[in-house]
Structure formats: C-alpha cells, structure tokens
Design a protein around this motif. Sequence first.
Motif, mmCIF file in Angstrom:
data_model
loop_
_atom_site.group_PDB
_atom_site.id
_atom_site.type_symbol
_atom_site.label_atom_id
_atom_site.label_comp_id
_atom_site.label_asym_id
_atom_site.label_seq_id
_atom_site.Cartn_x
_atom_site.Cartn_y
_atom_site.Cartn_z
ATOM 1 N N LEU A 162 0.833 -1.208 0.000
ATOM 2 C CA LEU A 162 0.000 0.000 0.000
ATOM 3 C C LEU A 162 0.864 1.254 0.000
ATOM 4 C CD1 LEU A 162 -2.792 -1.135 2.480
ATOM 5 C CD2 LEU A 162 -3.077 -0.607 0.047
ATOM 6 N N LEU A 163 1.962 1.224 0.724
ATOM 7 C CA LEU A 163 2.871 2.373 0.725
ATOM 8 C C LEU A 163 3.487 2.565 -0.654
ATOM 9 C CD1 LEU A 163 4.276 4.568 2.450
ATOM 10 C CD2 LEU A 163 6.072 2.901 2.927
ATOM 11 N N ARG A 164 3.906 1.463 -1.271
ATOM 12 C CA ARG A 164 4.626 1.524 -2.557
ATOM 13 C C ARG A 164 3.695 1.826 -3.731
ATOM 14 N NH1 ARG A 164 6.872 1.890 -6.671
ATOM 15 N NH2 ARG A 164 8.812 0.917 -7.420
ATOM 16 N N SER A 165 2.511 1.252 -3.725
ATOM 17 C CA SER A 165 1.636 1.339 -4.895
ATOM 18 C C SER A 165 0.497 2.344 -4.748
ATOM 19 C CB SER A 165 1.034 -0.044 -5.208
ATOM 20 O OG SER A 165 2.044 -0.985 -5.467
ATOM 21 N N TYR A 166 0.206 2.747 -3.509
ATOM 22 C CA TYR A 166 -0.899 3.679 -3.317
ATOM 23 C C TYR A 166 -0.425 5.051 -2.863
ATOM 24 C CZ TYR A 166 -5.353 5.558 -1.630
ATOM 25 O OH TYR A 166 -6.455 6.345 -1.437
ATOM 26 N N PHE A 168 2.704 6.244 -3.127
ATOM 27 C CA PHE A 168 3.510 6.793 -4.224
ATOM 28 C C PHE A 168 2.694 6.639 -5.494
ATOM 29 C CE2 PHE A 168 6.862 5.994 -1.144
ATOM 30 C CZ PHE A 168 7.657 7.118 -1.281
ATOM 31 N N THR A 169 2.389 7.746 -6.117
ATOM 32 C CA THR A 169 1.416 7.735 -7.215
ATOM 33 C C THR A 169 2.025 7.554 -8.594
ATOM 34 O OG1 THR A 169 1.524 10.162 -7.338
ATOM 35 C CG2 THR A 169 -0.156 9.194 -5.897
ATOM 36 N N SER A 181 6.425 11.949 -5.943
ATOM 37 C CA SER A 181 5.012 11.624 -6.183
ATOM 38 C C SER A 181 4.308 11.148 -4.916
ATOM 39 C CB SER A 181 4.899 10.527 -7.254
ATOM 40 O OG SER A 181 5.416 9.291 -6.764
ATOM 41 N N PHE A 182 4.997 11.259 -3.774
ATOM 42 C CA PHE A 182 4.418 10.762 -2.522
ATOM 43 C C PHE A 182 3.218 11.612 -2.109
ATOM 44 C CE2 PHE A 182 4.144 10.546 2.141
ATOM 45 C CZ PHE A 182 4.035 9.170 2.299
ATOM 46 N N ARG A 186 -3.002 10.417 0.969
ATOM 47 C CA ARG A 186 -3.295 8.979 0.900
ATOM 48 C C ARG A 186 -2.749 8.244 2.121
ATOM 49 N NH1 ARG A 186 -2.892 6.769 -5.333
ATOM 50 N NH2 ARG A 186 -4.468 8.165 -6.206
ATOM 51 N N LEU A 187 -1.556 8.637 2.573
ATOM 52 C CA LEU A 187 -0.977 8.009 3.759
ATOM 53 C C LEU A 187 -1.850 8.263 4.986
ATOM 54 C CD1 LEU A 187 1.379 6.478 5.098
ATOM 55 C CD2 LEU A 187 2.478 8.705 5.461
#
Length: 475
Positions: A162-166, A168-169, A181-182, A186-187
């Motif tokens: 979720l951190l890597r794919s959501y 970071f966009t 892109s962070f 979303r976090l």
Amino acid sequence: MPSHPHLATSEWTLDYPPFFAWFEYALSHVAKYFDQEMLNVHNLNYSSSRTLLFQRFSVIFTDALFVYAVYECCKCIEGKKAGKELTEKPKFILSVLLLWNFGLLIVDHIHFQYNGFLSGLMLLSIARLFQKRHMEGAFLFAVLLHFKHIYLYVAPAYGIYLLRSYCFTANKPDGSIRWNSFSFVRLISLGLIVFLVSALSLGPFLALNQLPQVFSRLFPFKRGLCHAYWAPNFWALYSALDKVLSVIGLELKLLDPNKVPKASMTSGLVQQFQHTVLPSVTPLATLICTLIAILPSIFCLWFKPQGPRGFLRCLILCALSSFMFGWHVHEKAILLAVLPMSLLSVGKAGDASIFLILTTTGHYSLFPLLFTAPELPIKILLMLLFTIYSISSLKTLFRKEKPLFNWMETFYLLGLGPLEVFCEFVFPFTSWKLKYPFIPLLLTSVYCAVGITYAWFRLYVSVLSDPPVGKTKKQ
C-alpha cells in the motif's frame, strides 16, 4: 490467569481479538432460539443435538462471505488463450480449488471452526487490491486483523504494498519510485482507516485499562515453542533432530538420564519445553528468524515491483515464513498460504507445481485433527478427491509446458501413502504404541515439514529471480 471468578470459567483461553467476541455475541442472539443452555458460560462441555445443529448451520451461513470473495477473486484472473479464443478454464479451476479446499472443509465443517468467513475477508481484501480499490482492501484487512490476529503474519506485505503502490502515485520508466510523487493525503487516509478500526475494537478495553489483559491472551508466550502436535515447520525438524541426538546420547552414555527432561513436546501438553542437546529456543529467537525470513520478500516487493501478483507472492511468503519460524504455530495456519497460493496456481506452471506440493503436504499435515475411526475413511476420501482434481486440472491447463513434477517431487508425494498406512494401520498394532505413542505424530510432522520447507524455498527462488514489471529475463 486473572483471579476474577468470571474469567476462570473455562480451561480454554480467550485468545481472539474483540471483533470475534462481538461476532460470537451476535451469534448468541440466534443461538438462544435453538438451545438456551449452550449460552450458560458455567455449563462446561455441554452438548446437544440442537447445539450441534446451530453450530454447523452458523458455519455454513457465514461461508457466504467466502463464496462471494471467491467470485471476486475469479474476476481478477485472466483467461487462458486456446488458439485464437480466450477460455475461462483458469477461473473455473480456481473456483473449485478454493470452494472445495480440503483443508478448509475439514477444519471448519468437521473439526469445527469459523475460518471460512475469515479467509473470505482476506481473499476479498486481496481482490480489492487487484482491482485497485486500495482503501477498501486496507479497510477489510484492518477489520480482519481484529477478528483474528494470526493475520499479522501477512501484515508486512499489505503495509509495504500500500505504501509503494498507493501512497507513491507514479514510477519512473524503469519501475523505480518517483520520490516526489508521494501523497501525504493517501498516507493519512490509510492511517485513519487503521486507527478508526483499532479504536472501535480496542477502545473500550483501553478505557477500562484492560489492554494488558487482552494482549497477554492474544500473545501467550508461555504456551511453548511448538503446539502439542508439532506444526510441520522448521522447529519440528529442529525438535526432531534434538530428540534423535538425545536418544543417541543416552545410548552412548554421553548424556545423564537424570538431566534429560521427562516431559515430551509430543505428550499433548501445551507448555514451555527445554531442548536436551540443541540450544533451547526463545520467543525472541523465533521473532528474529521470522523477520530475517520475511525481509527478502519485502525487499523484492519494494524494489522489484510486479503489481498485484508481486504483492500476492510476498503475502504468501510472509505467511509461509511466519509458519516456518513462528512461535507456537498451529498446523491450521498453513491455510494462510495455501488459499492465496491457489490464485497463483492457475497463472504459471511453476507456481502450479509449488502449489500442488504445498497443498498436498499441508493438507496431509491436518490429518491428526481428525483422529477417530469413523473420520478416517472420510478424510482419506476427501483428500484424494481434492488432490486428484488439483493435479489433473492443473496438468491439463499447462499440458503444453514441462511436467509439473520432477522424479524427486513425485517420489516424495507418493511417500505420503506408505506413511499413512504405517501410522493408521501398522503402528497401532505394534509394541511401540505403548512406549512411543508420539511416533505417528512425529513422523507426520517431520515428513510434511520437509515438503513445506521445499515449497517455501522454491517459491522464494522464483520470486528472487523474477524481473520487475516491464523487464524480461535474459534468454
């Protein structure tokens, strides 16, 4: 155990998170219409035909969530080309592998537990991540954790993915992260989901200053390294080696018989145990081993992104690594890896091979759960039906590729037959039964541990050798 009288009404510990207690509370409002006496907490070991009927039907009813989750998972699987057309055969095979899973069937409907709807929550959360509905997937998994905390095994895979794919966009063309892109929004959204679900579950206990009691029950480290029946993992092999070395030491008079522990890890007692020859294992040691085993899969998920399939592989490796090296692991925990591995099995021949070895071995390791004479033909027949279908259907699906098993793997799997014959039909009639009653359990655990370890190793090699999305292996 606390001294409060209402907390010592049963020998069974309350080792599930709060959401499961609410689930049972909801069931009790229906149960009272079947048999009011089953709700009396002081009515220990109570049994009646109406109680049994309610329990069976409650498992079947809650399995509706599992059926829906299987349907959603099948929508995430791509069809397989048959000439110029696309066949739906992989989806059909997957639905059978999940809906008629032998392990889940005997654990829930014969041994009796509620793993079906919990597995349904996990599969549904996986499906939502495949469908890029990340917030729903995160919410479902957070809820699942507060129903049964054993799913902490796979939490690292969810967190990193979720951190890597959501959060970071965007990625660079080579698949690496675009650090600019962070998304903090979303976090924070993900964190809010976890916080709200946790607050709803644990908040009342926090307000009553009872969290220490909750966590002491959820993580009972005084239970010992292995369960009464050893789960087929690394510690089963370790403990078996210790037993062999202790027997040799006693025969060669290298060990003092008075200093050898009298209690046996296979005696049926759930307790702490000291190894005789090899160093005794502590909870901290198992935690370190588990983290070391999980780290490579987490590393690959972050630095070698492969999309949802990469997440699924990491999840399975987290489940298997925790099963292999965790503290006081139950044999039923193998289903945490077997069920999601079903999704991979219909995609590639290599994954199908690993799935068949893992499933066949893992399912056989559940045989000791059904130990009465009437259950013997039932478990053998059901496992044969599921195993024969699994092997034949996946062989047909990948018939144009190399065989799913080499000679060594075939020999090992066929060895389960003679092992079952010895444990059920030979050993009970030998003189060893009185002196060494633990031998069938020990042999089953150790033999299955070899197969599960092999499947875990093969899957790890496959994950480490796979290239990131957008790159192909060199020919």
